[in-house]
Design an enzyme around this catalytic site. Structure first.
Site, PDB file in Angstrom:
ATOM      1  N   ALA A 195       0.826  -1.204   0.000  1.00 41.82           N
ATOM      2  CA  ALA A 195       0.000   0.000   0.000  1.00 41.82           C
ATOM      3  C   ALA A 195       0.865   1.261   0.000  1.00 41.82           C
ATOM      4  O   ALA A 195       1.865   1.340   0.702  1.00 41.82           O
ATOM      5  CB  ALA A 195      -0.902   0.003   1.230  1.00 41.82           C
ATOM      6  N   ALA A 232      -0.941  -6.690  11.963  1.00 38.35           N
ATOM      7  CA  ALA A 232      -1.368  -5.302  12.107  1.00 38.35           C
ATOM      8  C   ALA A 232      -0.151  -4.434  11.799  1.00 38.35           C
ATOM      9  O   ALA A 232       0.448  -3.833  12.692  1.00 38.35           O
ATOM     10  CB  ALA A 232      -1.897  -5.032  13.508  1.00 38.35           C
ATOM     11  N   CYS A 280      -8.282  -2.050   4.729  1.00 43.04           N
ATOM     12  CA  CYS A 280      -7.251  -2.347   5.717  1.00 43.04           C
ATOM     13  C   CYS A 280      -7.849  -2.260   7.115  1.00 43.04           C
ATOM     14  O   CYS A 280      -8.312  -1.196   7.529  1.00 43.04           O
ATOM     15  CB  CYS A 280      -6.055  -1.403   5.624  1.00 43.04           C
TER      16      CYS A 280
HETATM   17  C1  LIG Z   1       1.609  -8.872   6.517  1.00 43.31           C
HETATM   18  C2  LIG Z   1       0.487  -8.513   5.585  1.00 43.31           C
HETATM   19  C3  LIG Z   1       0.416  -7.224   5.056  1.00 43.31           C
HETATM   20  C4  LIG Z   1      -0.624  -6.848   4.207  1.00 43.31           C
HETATM   21  N1  LIG Z   1      -0.648  -5.585   3.683  1.00 43.31           N
HETATM   22  C5  LIG Z   1      -1.629  -5.242   2.816  1.00 43.31           C
HETATM   23  C6  LIG Z   1      -1.655  -3.950   2.204  1.00 43.31           C
HETATM   24  O1  LIG Z   1      -0.751  -3.126   2.415  1.00 43.31           O
HETATM   25  N2  LIG Z   1      -2.671  -3.653   1.364  1.00 43.31           N
HETATM   26  C7  LIG Z   1      -3.662  -4.561   1.082  1.00 43.31           C
HETATM   27  O2  LIG Z   1      -4.563  -4.255   0.299  1.00 43.31           O
HETATM   28  N3  LIG Z   1      -3.648  -5.795   1.618  1.00 43.31           N
HETATM   29  C8  LIG Z   1      -2.673  -6.159   2.470  1.00 43.31           C
HETATM   30  N4  LIG Z   1      -2.670  -7.428   3.012  1.00 43.31           N
HETATM   31  C9  LIG Z   1      -3.732  -8.386   2.656  1.00 43.31           C
HETATM   32  C10 LIG Z   1      -3.307  -9.329   1.539  1.00 43.31           C
HETATM   33  O3  LIG Z   1      -3.018  -8.612   0.357  1.00 43.31           O
HETATM   34  C11 LIG Z   1      -4.391 -10.387   1.254  1.00 43.31           C
HETATM   35  O4  LIG Z   1      -5.579  -9.746   0.864  1.00 43.31           O
HETATM   36  C12 LIG Z   1      -4.699 -11.246   2.457  1.00 43.31           C
HETATM   37  O5  LIG Z   1      -3.530 -11.512   3.189  1.00 43.31           O
HETATM   38  C13 LIG Z   1      -5.370 -12.581   2.094  1.00 43.31           C
HETATM   39  O6  LIG Z   1      -4.535 -13.404   1.313  1.00 43.31           O
HETATM   40  P1  LIG Z   1      -3.602 -14.576   1.920  1.00 43.31           P
HETATM   41  O7  LIG Z   1      -4.472 -15.429   2.804  1.00 43.31           O
HETATM   42  O8  LIG Z   1      -3.067 -15.300   0.732  1.00 43.31           O
HETATM   43  O9  LIG Z   1      -2.539 -13.905   2.702  1.00 43.31           O
HETATM   44  C14 LIG Z   1      -1.630  -7.805   3.877  1.00 43.31           C
HETATM   45  C15 LIG Z   1      -1.552  -9.107   4.405  1.00 43.31           C
HETATM   46  C16 LIG Z   1      -0.513  -9.476   5.241  1.00 43.31           C
HETATM   47  C17 LIG Z   1      -0.467 -10.875   5.774  1.00 43.31           C
END
Ligand SMILES: Cc1cc2nc3c(=O)[nH]c(=O)nc-3n(C[C@H](O)[C@H](O)[C@H](O)COP(=O)(O)O)c2cc1C
Ligand SMILES: Cc1cc2nc3c(=O)[nH]c(=O)nc-3n(C[C@H](O)[C@H](O)[C@H](O)COP(=O)(O)OP(=O)(O)OC[C@H]3O[C@@H](n4cnc5c(N)ncnc54)[C@H](O)[C@@H]3O)c2cc1C
Ligand code: FES
Lengths: 258, 311
Positions: free
Chosen positions: B46, B70, B130
């Site tokens: 982001a 977080a 978020c």
């Molecule tokens: C450590 C971390 C940081 C994340 N930062 C962002 C972010 O900056 N912007 C965003 O849209 N999603 C963010 N996400 C969400 C992921 O892009 C994704 O939507 C979510 O983790 C679900 O996918 P997953 O189960 O494969 O991790 C973050 C997730 C994690 C675990």
């Protein structure tokens, strides 16, 4: 920095809940800096999901062997302690910046201060320092006598002071109690252990030195920003934070807020 | 020949797999492991108008089948990303999706307008989901009127297609999706993390300093699949599906539910090679299952059902 499967050659309980695991594989050749760590996948599959950061304790390049010493804390380290010789462990490493030793010259004295499972990375450091002609003094702290590990190995390399919180062995109290006696007798200090201990050691030290920090990690490679800490006095236009997994875990004393 | 490529607005992808925002930084760390040209696209961390320092630590905690985070949108800010991170990505022939966040509509508009002018930005991913920041973010993501208003404002200034990243922390995901589609969104990304908490038994306190964190990983996959399945039937715009993808079969499942492409988040932490491995495995699985063209399975989960109902 690689992902590899290292074979377990030995798994031994050194003290209650403290295990030493010896691993072998070609990538051991790259694990040459003391203070670096491995991000360990303790079991295949998604339970537990994340890797666990564990410091490299000792390396034998000729034999392609390395060891880690860990305490069974929760699910991940418990699972790791159940693994048996012959099985392979998925590791990512070596990660992070270790303890710098190039600045030291023969005849210098280094003070190593470790607490609990912060002690293991100091062992390989002690070995390299001694090989370089540096005099090493070690203070290692435990809760009680039966928790003590690595004492004999350190004794072969250095003057060792043991501290126990209950006084059952060595100096009663904390590692900082034993540091009093060593005042102004060393040129550099290196420390690893629980955060409150690191703060106290940094305050008590009479030289410059290096501290190794711990933080909960996600990726371990600098991409997720889970493991950040603040820089003490960032210069204008400089980054205000450091990532413990890749800028650390070792920092110069005073560089970051602990 | 197995056909892996997919075409979405602004995103001409060699295969349907991209790393998810926040789980891949701006690519540099992973480029030490493999060639980023292998990826279908890249969703970067982001970006906000100004640098953000994020939340205090601990920022992550592990839970059964997943993790809480977080981070708090820590990022170096628009100017730094424009000058340093995006130019570095120019050498790759991989479309870049820039995740945009903010507190107010004006912040989003400012960042989106400016970043969409950069040559290698293929599309924008509006982060209205978020769960880890006090203002903005989720506020837009849980109110369909506000989400639509924001989408419209960003669409008005963006030079590239706009995807809206939806939050699962809502009662009616279809209503949210329809609202942003009506406001002009070119696509949807779903799902972001689910708000969760873990208590440390030793201290009796939440593990995460922010107290709550976003749940990601395998544990959330069924929720994500259900939401993609519902939303893909209700909108015309494509969906980039995500939430708990760890295997090639998970990718097939998302696409059968109605996703046109997928994003992989947490799995990158477990294995830095997760994305390239998934891409190779996907091709193998398609051969085993006699799927010639990956686009042929999009929405199979409901298309065949609808067909059988109508016949
Ligand atoms: C450590 C971390 C940081 C994340 N930062 C962002 C972010 O900056 N912007 C965003 O849209 N999603 C963010 N996400 C969400 C992921 O892009 C994704 O939507 C979510 O983790 C679900 O996918 P997953 O189960 O494969 O991790 C973050 C997730 C994690 C675990
Ligand atoms: C750079 C570094 C080096 C380390 N070296 C060693 C070592 O050599 N020997 C050793 O015994 N321990 C070491 N630790 C601590 C070790 O990582 C944790 O004890 C271990 O992760 C606990 O996992 P668990 O599943 O048993 O515990 P759980 O409490 O079940 O773990 C849950 C989650 O919290 C994380 N976590 C819990 N405690 C810590 C902690 N203290 N630091 C970081 N993450 C934590 C785990 O990684 C996991 O993601 C090190 C930590 C760091 C950051
Ligand atoms: S653990 Fe991901 S940046 Fe340090």
């Amino acid at each position: 920095m690689i992902v590899d499967k290292l074979e377990i050659v030995k798994q031994e309980e050194l003290a209650p809940k403290i295990f030493e695991m010896t691993l072998t594989g070609n990538s051991v050749n790259e694990m040459v800096t003391p203070g670096q760590f491995l991000h360990v996948k303790v079991a295949d599959g998604i339970d537990p999901l994340l890797r666990r950061p564990i410091s490299i304790c000792n390396v034998d390049i000729d034999q392609k062997k390395l060891s880690i010493i860990y305490r069974v804390e929760g699910k991940g380290t418990k699972r790791l302690s159940e693994r048996i010789p012959g099985e392979k462990v998925d590791i990512l490493g070596p990660l992070g910046q270790g303890f710098p030793i190039d600045q030291l010259i023969q005849g210098n004295t280094a003070l190593l201060v470790g607490g609990g499972v912060g002690i293991p990375p100091l062992y390989y450091l002690a070995k390299l320092l001694v090989a370089k002609g540096i005099k090493v003094k070690t203070i290692i702290g435990f809760r009680t006598e039966k928790d003590i590990f690595l004492e004999k190995k350190f004794a072969k390399l250095s003057d060792v002071t043991i501290t126990t919180e209950d006084g059952s062995r060595g100096t009663k109290g904390f590692v900082t109690t034993a540091m009093e006696e060593q005042k102004n007798s060393y040129d550099v200090f290196y420390t690893c252990g629980p955060t409150p201990m690191l703060r106290a050691v940094q305050l008590a030290a009479t030289s410059t030195g290096y501290v190794s920090l711990e933080e909960r990690m996600g990726c371990g490679i600098g991409a997720c920003l889970a493991c950040v800490c603040d820089v003490n006095e960032p210069a204008e236009g400089e980054k205000k934070y450091r990532k413990i997994c890749c800028d650390g875990p070792v920092f110069e004393a005073g560089e970051v807020v602990i | 020949m197995t056909k892996l490529h997919v075409n979405l607005p602004g995103l001409k992808m060699k295969n349907p797999v991209m790393p998810a925002s926040g789980c891949f930084g701006f690519g540099q760390e992973f480029a030490r492991f493999y060639d980023l040209n292998k990826l279908g696209a890249i969703a970067v961390k982001a970006v906000t108008a100004h640098e953000r320092s994020g939340n205090p630590t601990p920022r992550v905690a592990e839970v059964d089948g997943g993790m809480l985070n977080a981070i708090g949108l820590q990022n170096p800010g628009l100017e730094h990303v424009t000058k340093h991170e995006l130019p570095w990505l120019e050498k790759f022939d991989t479309p870049i999706l820039v995740n945009v966040a903010g507190n107010e509509i004006e912040d989003y508009v400012h960042v989106a307008e400016s970043i969409s002018k950069i040559g290698n930005v293929a599309a924008i991913e509006l982060n209205i989901s978020c769960p880890n920041v006090k203002e903005g973010g989720l506020l837009f993501g849980t109110d369909s009127v506000m989400a639509a208003e924001l989408t419209k404002a960003v669409k008005a200034v963006s030079k590239v297609p706009v995807y809206v990243k939806l939050s699962p922390n809502v009662t009616n995901i279809v209503e949210m999706a329809k609202a942003v589609e009506a406001a002009g969104a070119d696509g949807l990304c779903m799902i972001n993390t689910l708000v969760g908490m873990k208590i440390d038994l030793k201290t009796g306190q939440p593990v995460i300093a922010n107290k709550t964190g976003g749940l990601s990983g395998p544990a959330i996959k069924p929720v994500a699949i259900r939401m993609v399945y519902e939303v893909s039937q209700a909108v015309e715009i494509p969906i980039i599906g995500m939430g708990g993808i760890h295997t090639a079969d998970d990718i097939l499942e998302f696409m059968m539910a109605g996703a046109s492409a997928v994003a992989v988040g947490t799995a990158n932490f477990v294995d830095p090679f997760a994305c390239p491995t998934l891409i190779d495995d996907l091709e193998k699985r398609m051969k085993e299952l006699d799927i010639e063209d990956i686009t042929s399975i999009i929405g199979r989960g409901w298309k065949s059902l609808n067909k059988s109902i109508s016949s």
